[in-house]
Design a protein around this motif. Sequence first.
Motif, PDB file in Angstrom:
ATOM      1  N   ILE A 122      48.584   7.982  63.549  1.00  0.00           N
ATOM      2  CA  ILE A 122      47.951   9.301  63.557  1.00  0.00           C
ATOM      3  C   ILE A 122      47.212   9.477  64.873  1.00  0.00           C
ATOM      4  CG2 ILE A 122      46.272  10.801  62.435  1.00  0.00           C
ATOM      5  CD1 ILE A 122      48.655  10.300  60.702  1.00  0.00           C
ATOM      6  N   HIS A 123      47.551  10.542  65.591  1.00  0.00           N
ATOM      7  CA  HIS A 123      46.897  10.797  66.871  1.00  0.00           C
ATOM      8  C   HIS A 123      45.773  11.820  66.738  1.00  0.00           C
ATOM      9  CE1 HIS A 123      49.979   8.388  68.801  1.00  0.00           C
ATOM     10  NE2 HIS A 123      50.893   9.118  68.225  1.00  0.00           N
ATOM     11  N   SER A 124      45.900  12.720  65.789  1.00  0.00           N
ATOM     12  CA  SER A 124      44.851  13.709  65.578  1.00  0.00           C
ATOM     13  C   SER A 124      44.928  14.243  64.161  1.00  0.00           C
ATOM     14  CB  SER A 124      44.997  14.868  66.567  1.00  0.00           C
ATOM     15  OG  SER A 124      44.067  15.893  66.262  1.00  0.00           O
ATOM     16  N   PHE A 125      43.801  14.189  63.461  1.00  0.00           N
ATOM     17  CA  PHE A 125      43.761  14.720  62.099  1.00  0.00           C
ATOM     18  C   PHE A 125      43.725  16.245  62.100  1.00  0.00           C
ATOM     19  CE2 PHE A 125      42.168  10.388  61.407  1.00  0.00           C
ATOM     20  CZ  PHE A 125      43.016   9.995  60.382  1.00  0.00           C
TER      21      PHE A 125
ATOM     22  N   ILE B  76      48.542   3.512  60.643  1.00  0.00           N
ATOM     23  CA  ILE B  76      48.399   2.370  61.543  1.00  0.00           C
ATOM     24  C   ILE B  76      47.004   2.398  62.151  1.00  0.00           C
ATOM     25  CG2 ILE B  76      49.208   1.319  63.695  1.00  0.00           C
ATOM     26  CD1 ILE B  76      51.998   2.423  63.023  1.00  0.00           C
ATOM     27  N   LEU B  77      46.326   1.268  62.096  1.00  0.00           N
ATOM     28  CA  LEU B  77      44.973   1.173  62.624  1.00  0.00           C
ATOM     29  C   LEU B  77      44.987   1.358  64.128  1.00  0.00           C
ATOM     30  CD1 LEU B  77      41.990   0.525  61.958  1.00  0.00           C
ATOM     31  CD2 LEU B  77      42.518  -1.870  62.396  1.00  0.00           C
ATOM     32  N   ARG B  78      44.195   2.319  64.581  1.00  0.00           N
ATOM     33  CA  ARG B  78      44.107   2.587  66.016  1.00  0.00           C
ATOM     34  C   ARG B  78      43.277   1.522  66.703  1.00  0.00           C
ATOM     35  NH1 ARG B  78      43.628   7.354  63.312  1.00  0.00           N
ATOM     36  NH2 ARG B  78      41.380   7.117  63.178  1.00  0.00           N
ATOM     37  N   ASN B  79      43.305   1.542  68.042  1.00  0.00           N
ATOM     38  CA  ASN B  79      42.513   0.590  68.817  1.00  0.00           C
ATOM     39  C   ASN B  79      41.041   0.699  68.438  1.00  0.00           C
ATOM     40  OD1 ASN B  79      44.795  -0.249  70.214  1.00  0.00           O
ATOM     41  ND2 ASN B  79      44.508   1.230  71.865  1.00  0.00           N
ATOM     42  N   ASN B  80      40.411  -0.443  68.233  1.00  0.00           N
ATOM     43  CA  ASN B  80      39.010  -0.482  67.837  1.00  0.00           C
ATOM     44  C   ASN B  80      38.365  -1.686  68.508  1.00  0.00           C
ATOM     45  OD1 ASN B  80      36.717  -1.468  65.982  1.00  0.00           O
ATOM     46  ND2 ASN B  80      37.086   0.599  65.216  1.00  0.00           N
ATOM     47  N   GLY B  81      37.304  -1.440  69.274  1.00  0.00           N
ATOM     48  CA  GLY B  81      36.660  -2.497  70.033  1.00  0.00           C
ATOM     49  C   GLY B  81      36.142  -3.623  69.175  1.00  0.00           C
TER      50      GLY B  81
ATOM     51  N   SER C 286      44.466   4.232  53.578  1.00  0.00           N
ATOM     52  CA  SER C 286      44.204   2.978  54.274  1.00  0.00           C
ATOM     53  C   SER C 286      44.630   3.094  55.723  1.00  0.00           C
ATOM     54  CB  SER C 286      44.948   1.803  53.615  1.00  0.00           C
ATOM     55  OG  SER C 286      46.346   1.912  53.832  1.00  0.00           O
ATOM     56  N   GLU C 287      43.955   2.330  56.553  1.00  0.00           N
ATOM     57  CA  GLU C 287      44.348   2.174  57.952  1.00  0.00           C
ATOM     58  C   GLU C 287      44.440   0.677  58.186  1.00  0.00           C
ATOM     59  OE1 GLU C 287      42.656   4.708  60.930  1.00  0.00           O
ATOM     60  OE2 GLU C 287      41.800   6.040  59.407  1.00  0.00           O
ATOM     61  N   THR C 288      45.582   0.210  58.659  1.00  0.00           N
ATOM     62  CA  THR C 288      45.844  -1.215  58.634  1.00  0.00           C
ATOM     63  C   THR C 288      46.698  -1.680  59.799  1.00  0.00           C
ATOM     64  OG1 THR C 288      46.902  -2.958  57.321  1.00  0.00           O
ATOM     65  CG2 THR C 288      47.790  -0.748  57.097  1.00  0.00           C
ATOM     66  N   SER C 289      46.508  -2.958  60.143  1.00  0.00           N
ATOM     67  CA  SER C 289      47.362  -3.596  61.144  1.00  0.00           C
ATOM     68  C   SER C 289      48.394  -4.502  60.472  1.00  0.00           C
ATOM     69  CB  SER C 289      46.511  -4.417  62.124  1.00  0.00           C
ATOM     70  OG  SER C 289      45.938  -5.548  61.480  1.00  0.00           O
TER      71      SER C 289
ATOM     72  N   VAL D  40      36.018   3.102  61.474  1.00  0.00           N
ATOM     73  CA  VAL D  40      37.448   3.371  61.369  1.00  0.00           C
ATOM     74  C   VAL D  40      37.718   4.678  60.632  1.00  0.00           C
ATOM     75  CG1 VAL D  40      39.604   2.552  60.317  1.00  0.00           C
ATOM     76  CG2 VAL D  40      38.125   0.962  61.567  1.00  0.00           C
ATOM     77  N   THR D  41      36.933   4.958  59.577  1.00  0.00           N
ATOM     78  CA  THR D  41      37.192   6.156  58.769  1.00  0.00           C
ATOM     79  C   THR D  41      36.497   7.404  59.299  1.00  0.00           C
ATOM     80  OG1 THR D  41      35.336   5.654  57.269  1.00  0.00           O
ATOM     81  CG2 THR D  41      37.524   4.772  56.686  1.00  0.00           C
ATOM     82  N   ARG D  42      35.660   7.261  60.319  1.00  0.00           N
ATOM     83  CA  ARG D  42      34.912   8.417  60.820  1.00  0.00           C
ATOM     84  C   ARG D  42      35.803   9.615  61.178  1.00  0.00           C
ATOM     85  NH1 ARG D  42      30.178  10.093  62.344  1.00  0.00           N
ATOM     86  NH2 ARG D  42      29.159   8.087  61.998  1.00  0.00           N
ATOM     87  N   PRO D  43      36.913   9.431  61.914  1.00  0.00           N
ATOM     88  CA  PRO D  43      37.730  10.609  62.273  1.00  0.00           C
ATOM     89  C   PRO D  43      38.217  11.407  61.069  1.00  0.00           C
ATOM     90  CG  PRO D  43      38.326   8.749  63.652  1.00  0.00           C
ATOM     91  CD  PRO D  43      37.419   8.209  62.577  1.00  0.00           C
ATOM     92  N   VAL D  44      38.706  10.719  60.024  1.00  0.00           N
ATOM     93  CA  VAL D  44      39.202  11.445  58.855  1.00  0.00           C
ATOM     94  C   VAL D  44      38.043  12.028  58.054  1.00  0.00           C
ATOM     95  CG1 VAL D  44      39.323   9.418  57.344  1.00  0.00           C
ATOM     96  CG2 VAL D  44      40.815  11.356  56.914  1.00  0.00           C
ATOM     97  N   MET D  45      36.910  11.315  57.994  1.00  0.00           N
ATOM     98  CA  MET D  45      35.751  11.847  57.282  1.00  0.00           C
ATOM     99  C   MET D  45      35.174  13.052  58.016  1.00  0.00           C
ATOM    100  SD  MET D  45      35.283  10.116  54.468  1.00  0.00           S
ATOM    101  CE  MET D  45      33.574  10.400  54.008  1.00  0.00           C
ATOM    102  N   ASP D  46      35.090  12.985  59.339  1.00  0.00           N
ATOM    103  CA  ASP D  46      34.599  14.123  60.117  1.00  0.00           C
ATOM    104  C   ASP D  46      35.448  15.358  59.876  1.00  0.00           C
ATOM    105  OD1 ASP D  46      32.524  12.688  61.195  1.00  0.00           O
ATOM    106  OD2 ASP D  46      33.455  12.370  63.154  1.00  0.00           O
TER     107      ASP D  46
END
Length: 239
Positions: free
Chosen positions: A6-9, A23-28, A60-63, A163-169
């Motif tokens: 997902i690139h943009s909700f 798919i889990l996006r890059n996360n520091g 879910s967002e997962t690797s 991780v869930t902030r974008p979809v929650m926002d």
Amino acid sequence: MGCVAIHSFDLYRSLSAVPTHRILRNNGVVDKLRQSVGLKHIAVAGLDIDGYHFGGGRSSETSFPPAYVETYFAEELHLSDPLVILSRRRNAPTTEEEALDTIVAPARLEYLNRSFDIRNRFLVPVARNDRVYGGVCFTSDRPFAESERQLLAFLAEPLHKSVTRPVMDRFAASACCLSEGELLCLAMASKGLTSDEIAATSEYQAETVNTYLKRAARKLGATNRTHAIAEAIRRQIIS
């Protein structure tokens, strides 16, 4: 039903239209954990939204390998997975070993885990008011040491939130059925403004502001204005 990047909700008009498994996006934080504890796979599951809580298999967002994720949920193995069942029941971090000592795993799950070399799962539930709404599952090629499990348990909630902030926002406010006025008044009240001060800087009368805040509290299951603000912040509806 496989994992989708997902690139943009913003592409989706409602939460129900969003692919269930992503798919889990890059996360520091995840990148640092890979280096520090030998993390192999991670899954961040569940949302703090009714109908999307952890255990239902709806978000879910997962690797994890996409084929593994597709099979796991297509066959509804999350409903009989000992690790999921025990961690939710206990509301406590749980290792796969602990789960299998308590509940017998379905043969199909054992086969799937062997096929994709999924080992040493460690699941940390994330709860609000003792109600589990999220979960973060970690895997490694070796069992996590006690100090590593403590670190992962400590980081699970902020990691889930990150991780869930974008979809929650994008969807939390609409999922809770908050109107534009209710959301605005909540956000302004969270800055410390009184009803009169909110009215003075908005198009609403003070009485309307109070009504909006009461409605928002009811929708969020809160007992008062302060509780509603806290719930809205926790659920990432306002910041």
